[in-house]
Design a protein around this motif. Structure first.
Motif, PDB file in Angstrom:
ATOM      1  N   PRO A  30      69.767 -23.276 -51.115  1.00  0.00           N
ATOM      2  CA  PRO A  30      70.172 -23.954 -52.257  1.00  0.00           C
ATOM      3  C   PRO A  30      69.522 -23.462 -53.558  1.00  0.00           C
ATOM      4  O   PRO A  30      68.196 -23.193 -53.617  1.00  0.00           O
ATOM      5  CB  PRO A  30      69.629 -25.335 -52.050  1.00  0.00           C
ATOM      6  N   LYS A  31      70.350 -23.258 -54.644  1.00  0.00           N
ATOM      7  CA  LYS A  31      69.590 -22.687 -55.732  1.00  0.00           C
ATOM      8  C   LYS A  31      69.452 -23.878 -56.786  1.00  0.00           C
ATOM      9  O   LYS A  31      69.816 -25.028 -56.440  1.00  0.00           O
ATOM     10  CB  LYS A  31      70.706 -21.741 -56.528  1.00  0.00           C
ATOM     11  N   LEU A  32      68.651 -23.561 -57.808  1.00  0.00           N
ATOM     12  CA  LEU A  32      68.397 -24.508 -58.863  1.00  0.00           C
ATOM     13  C   LEU A  32      69.571 -25.491 -59.332  1.00  0.00           C
ATOM     14  O   LEU A  32      69.067 -26.508 -59.608  1.00  0.00           O
ATOM     15  CB  LEU A  32      67.441 -23.812 -60.008  1.00  0.00           C
ATOM     16  N   ASP A  33      70.504 -24.604 -59.421  1.00  0.00           N
ATOM     17  CA  ASP A  33      71.585 -25.381 -60.160  1.00  0.00           C
ATOM     18  C   ASP A  33      72.437 -26.429 -59.135  1.00  0.00           C
ATOM     19  O   ASP A  33      73.246 -27.359 -59.373  1.00  0.00           O
ATOM     20  CB  ASP A  33      72.735 -24.467 -60.736  1.00  0.00           C
ATOM     21  N   LYS A  34      71.844 -26.468 -57.966  1.00  0.00           N
ATOM     22  CA  LYS A  34      72.141 -27.326 -56.844  1.00  0.00           C
ATOM     23  C   LYS A  34      71.799 -28.593 -56.422  1.00  0.00           C
ATOM     24  O   LYS A  34      72.126 -29.426 -55.836  1.00  0.00           O
ATOM     25  CB  LYS A  34      72.515 -26.668 -55.495  1.00  0.00           C
ATOM     26  N   ILE A  35      70.503 -28.498 -57.169  1.00  0.00           N
ATOM     27  CA  ILE A  35      69.612 -29.736 -56.898  1.00  0.00           C
ATOM     28  C   ILE A  35      69.179 -30.306 -58.238  1.00  0.00           C
ATOM     29  O   ILE A  35      68.736 -29.616 -59.155  1.00  0.00           O
ATOM     30  CB  ILE A  35      68.264 -29.400 -56.168  1.00  0.00           C
ATOM     31  N   PHE A  62      47.832 -48.627 -55.599  1.00  0.00           N
ATOM     32  CA  PHE A  62      48.606 -47.588 -55.671  1.00  0.00           C
ATOM     33  C   PHE A  62      49.860 -47.351 -54.586  1.00  0.00           C
ATOM     34  O   PHE A  62      50.674 -46.796 -54.850  1.00  0.00           O
ATOM     35  CB  PHE A  62      47.880 -46.202 -56.044  1.00  0.00           C
ATOM     36  N   LYS A  63      49.423 -47.709 -53.472  1.00  0.00           N
ATOM     37  CA  LYS A  63      50.097 -47.554 -52.244  1.00  0.00           C
ATOM     38  C   LYS A  63      51.445 -48.138 -52.454  1.00  0.00           C
ATOM     39  O   LYS A  63      52.310 -47.648 -51.730  1.00  0.00           O
ATOM     40  CB  LYS A  63      49.240 -47.832 -50.764  1.00  0.00           C
ATOM     41  N   SER A  64      51.577 -49.432 -52.700  1.00  0.00           N
ATOM     42  CA  SER A  64      52.852 -50.010 -52.961  1.00  0.00           C
ATOM     43  C   SER A  64      53.822 -49.122 -53.990  1.00  0.00           C
ATOM     44  O   SER A  64      55.154 -49.263 -53.465  1.00  0.00           O
ATOM     45  CB  SER A  64      52.844 -51.398 -53.517  1.00  0.00           C
ATOM     46  N   LYS A  65      53.176 -48.541 -54.950  1.00  0.00           N
ATOM     47  CA  LYS A  65      54.217 -47.729 -55.498  1.00  0.00           C
ATOM     48  C   LYS A  65      54.647 -46.292 -55.364  1.00  0.00           C
ATOM     49  O   LYS A  65      55.760 -46.189 -55.239  1.00  0.00           O
ATOM     50  CB  LYS A  65      53.286 -47.624 -57.275  1.00  0.00           C
ATOM     51  N   VAL A  66      53.609 -45.815 -54.487  1.00  0.00           N
ATOM     52  CA  VAL A  66      53.859 -44.251 -54.160  1.00  0.00           C
ATOM     53  C   VAL A  66      54.808 -44.484 -52.982  1.00  0.00           C
ATOM     54  O   VAL A  66      55.661 -43.589 -52.609  1.00  0.00           O
ATOM     55  CB  VAL A  66      52.529 -43.618 -53.791  1.00  0.00           C
ATOM     56  N   THR A  67      54.862 -45.616 -51.972  1.00  0.00           N
ATOM     57  CA  THR A  67      55.541 -45.573 -50.916  1.00  0.00           C
ATOM     58  C   THR A  67      57.050 -45.819 -51.204  1.00  0.00           C
ATOM     59  O   THR A  67      58.012 -45.292 -50.370  1.00  0.00           O
ATOM     60  CB  THR A  67      55.173 -47.054 -50.313  1.00  0.00           C
ATOM     61  N   ALA A  68      57.312 -45.771 -52.587  1.00  0.00           N
ATOM     62  CA  ALA A  68      58.632 -46.024 -52.965  1.00  0.00           C
ATOM     63  C   ALA A  68      59.460 -44.624 -53.292  1.00  0.00           C
ATOM     64  O   ALA A  68      60.650 -44.646 -53.637  1.00  0.00           O
ATOM     65  CB  ALA A  68      58.718 -46.850 -54.169  1.00  0.00           C
ATOM     66  N   VAL A  69      58.497 -43.533 -53.115  1.00  0.00           N
ATOM     67  CA  VAL A  69      58.807 -42.199 -53.471  1.00  0.00           C
ATOM     68  C   VAL A  69      60.272 -41.832 -52.791  1.00  0.00           C
ATOM     69  O   VAL A  69      61.185 -41.141 -53.215  1.00  0.00           O
ATOM     70  CB  VAL A  69      57.914 -41.196 -53.095  1.00  0.00           C
ATOM     71  N   LEU A  70      60.710 -42.417 -51.494  1.00  0.00           N
ATOM     72  CA  LEU A  70      61.687 -41.785 -50.520  1.00  0.00           C
ATOM     73  C   LEU A  70      63.006 -42.768 -51.291  1.00  0.00           C
ATOM     74  O   LEU A  70      64.074 -42.451 -50.867  1.00  0.00           O
ATOM     75  CB  LEU A  70      61.696 -42.161 -48.993  1.00  0.00           C
ATOM     76  N   THR A  71      62.899 -43.605 -52.042  1.00  0.00           N
ATOM     77  CA  THR A  71      64.014 -44.411 -52.673  1.00  0.00           C
ATOM     78  C   THR A  71      64.323 -43.967 -53.938  1.00  0.00           C
ATOM     79  O   THR A  71      65.162 -44.356 -54.735  1.00  0.00           O
ATOM     80  CB  THR A  71      63.702 -45.820 -52.612  1.00  0.00           C
ATOM     81  N   ALA A  72      63.432 -42.797 -54.524  1.00  0.00           N
ATOM     82  CA  ALA A  72      63.969 -42.216 -55.583  1.00  0.00           C
ATOM     83  C   ALA A  72      65.335 -41.523 -55.681  1.00  0.00           C
ATOM     84  O   ALA A  72      65.718 -41.192 -54.499  1.00  0.00           O
ATOM     85  CB  ALA A  72      62.976 -41.171 -56.056  1.00  0.00           C
ATOM     86  N   LYS A  73      66.096 -41.379 -56.822  1.00  0.00           N
ATOM     87  CA  LYS A  73      67.500 -40.932 -56.795  1.00  0.00           C
ATOM     88  C   LYS A  73      67.367 -39.396 -56.990  1.00  0.00           C
ATOM     89  O   LYS A  73      66.437 -38.833 -57.671  1.00  0.00           O
ATOM     90  CB  LYS A  73      68.242 -41.495 -57.665  1.00  0.00           C
ATOM     91  N   ALA A  74      68.166 -38.896 -56.134  1.00  0.00           N
ATOM     92  CA  ALA A  74      68.411 -37.311 -56.313  1.00  0.00           C
ATOM     93  C   ALA A  74      69.730 -36.797 -56.359  1.00  0.00           C
ATOM     94  O   ALA A  74      70.545 -37.421 -55.560  1.00  0.00           O
ATOM     95  CB  ALA A  74      67.446 -36.620 -55.389  1.00  0.00           C
ATOM     96  N   GLU A  75      70.023 -35.640 -56.769  1.00  0.00           N
ATOM     97  CA  GLU A  75      71.447 -35.182 -56.485  1.00  0.00           C
ATOM     98  C   GLU A  75      71.398 -33.688 -55.937  1.00  0.00           C
ATOM     99  O   GLU A  75      70.695 -32.892 -56.323  1.00  0.00           O
ATOM    100  CB  GLU A  75      72.162 -34.943 -58.022  1.00  0.00           C
ATOM    101  N   ILE A  76      72.082 -33.475 -54.946  1.00  0.00           N
ATOM    102  CA  ILE A  76      72.294 -32.149 -54.257  1.00  0.00           C
ATOM    103  C   ILE A  76      73.517 -31.948 -53.832  1.00  0.00           C
ATOM    104  O   ILE A  76      74.418 -32.792 -53.322  1.00  0.00           O
ATOM    105  CB  ILE A  76      71.308 -32.215 -52.745  1.00  0.00           C
ATOM    106  N   PHE A  77      74.349 -30.749 -54.091  1.00  0.00           N
ATOM    107  CA  PHE A  77      75.593 -30.138 -54.052  1.00  0.00           C
ATOM    108  C   PHE A  77      76.450 -31.317 -54.785  1.00  0.00           C
ATOM    109  O   PHE A  77      77.392 -31.607 -54.212  1.00  0.00           O
ATOM    110  CB  PHE A  77      75.788 -30.261 -52.568  1.00  0.00           C
TER     111      PHE A  77
END
Length: 293
Positions: free
Chosen positions: A280-285, A237-252
């Motif tokens: 930051p509100k819900l519509d910003k993230i 599981f560790k190799s998969k979970v370690t990738a969390v910081l490379t997930a994509k997100a949008e802010i502002f």
């Protein structure tokens, strides 16, 4: 900008050469220091030079050490992450209770929203609807503990009735591993901004060195939950979970890796606590929850 999470699983000697991290195991591997956002030393058989530690900390790299069970145990942080630290900490100790209550209210609302989104994705619509209703009832400071109520509904729906976060099992091991990586990333940004992690907004445990990081990371926990939910082989599981910081997100309105989103979000929360701007509100993230594997 640093973007890589480096995991050292086997016995090795770790040192620096010019601006490179040198990992000497069965093979010698080099990683440029500027690329490393997080270093996880998973093996207790590793030896790392103090020069390497100093160089990594100067580059604002989060360093996580694991125990004999290969689970995150401790983190190295700089004593002074910013030349404004002394003044910032004085103000941090005097943050207004009203602002703390407003900040925690928004953090809880966002956390529950993304929990509901994840349940919706996995066809848990009844539980998701209950969480959406909770969002409307989160009061300042979450005095009615909507976070706690939603957590029980959420984890039971996600991992089965009777699942508890205090149980020693492979799911919780994976969750704890991912949360530790996320906590480390948030703590790094807090210190880098010139604040300390001990003085929190809602978390006030005197034995918790990372109260403020524990507060701010709550918004991003569902991304870790998604990675864990998608694991089919917990032995690796560790190799998969370690990738969390490379997930994509949008802010502002700007899409980037989660690690960079965490940086922006932390700064926004700190500015709000200083009386500058709004939370930051819900519509910003927007977090792009990883697809099932």
């Amino acid at each position: 900008m640093s973007y890589r999470t480096v995991v050292i699983k086997n016995r090795a000697k770790i040192e620096t050469r010019l601006n490179w991290l040198v990992i000497r195991g069965e093979e010698e591997k080099l990683v440029h220091l500027s690329e490393i956002g997080t270093l996880i030393v998973e093996s207790t058989g590793c030896a790392i030079t103090t020069q390497a530690l100093c160089q990594l900390v100067k580059n604002n790299t989060s360093i996580i050490f694991c125990d004999e069970k290969h689970m995150p145990h401790s983190q190295l942080s700089p004593l002074y992450g910013n030349h404004l630290t002394s003044g910032n900490v004085k103000r941090q100790a005097r943050w207004a209770e009203e602002r703390k209550a407003l900040a925690w209210q928004e953090i809880v609302k966002q956390k529950i929203y993304w929990q509901a989104q994840l349940l919706d994705r996995h066809n848990k619509s009844d539980s998701a609807k209950l969480l959406y209703d909770y969002i409307c009832n989160v009061k300042e400071g979450d005095i009615t503990n909507r976070e706690g109520h939603s957590a029980k509904v959420y984890f039971n729906a996600l991992f089965g009735q009777g699942f508890g976060r205090r149980t020693d099992n492979e799911i919780n091991s994976a969750l704890n591993y991912g949360y530790a990586i996320l906590l480390s990333s948030v703590a790094r940004e807090i210190v880098g901004a010139g604040y300390i992690t001990q003085i929190g907004i809602h978390h006030i445990n005197e034995f918790n060195y990372y109260n403020l990081a524990s507060d701010i990371m709550e918004v991003f926990r569902p991304i870790v939950d998604t990675y864990v939910l998608n694991i089919s082989d917990y032995e690796n599981f560790k190799s998969k979970v370690t990738a969390v910081l490379t997930a994509k997100a949008e802010i502002f309105g700007k899409e980037q890796f989660l690690d960079a989103t965490v940086r922006i979000y932390v700064r926004a929360v700190l500015h709000f606590m200083e009386g500058e701007g709004e939370m930051p509100k819900l519509d910003k993230i927007h977090m792009f929850l990883p697809e099932e594997s």
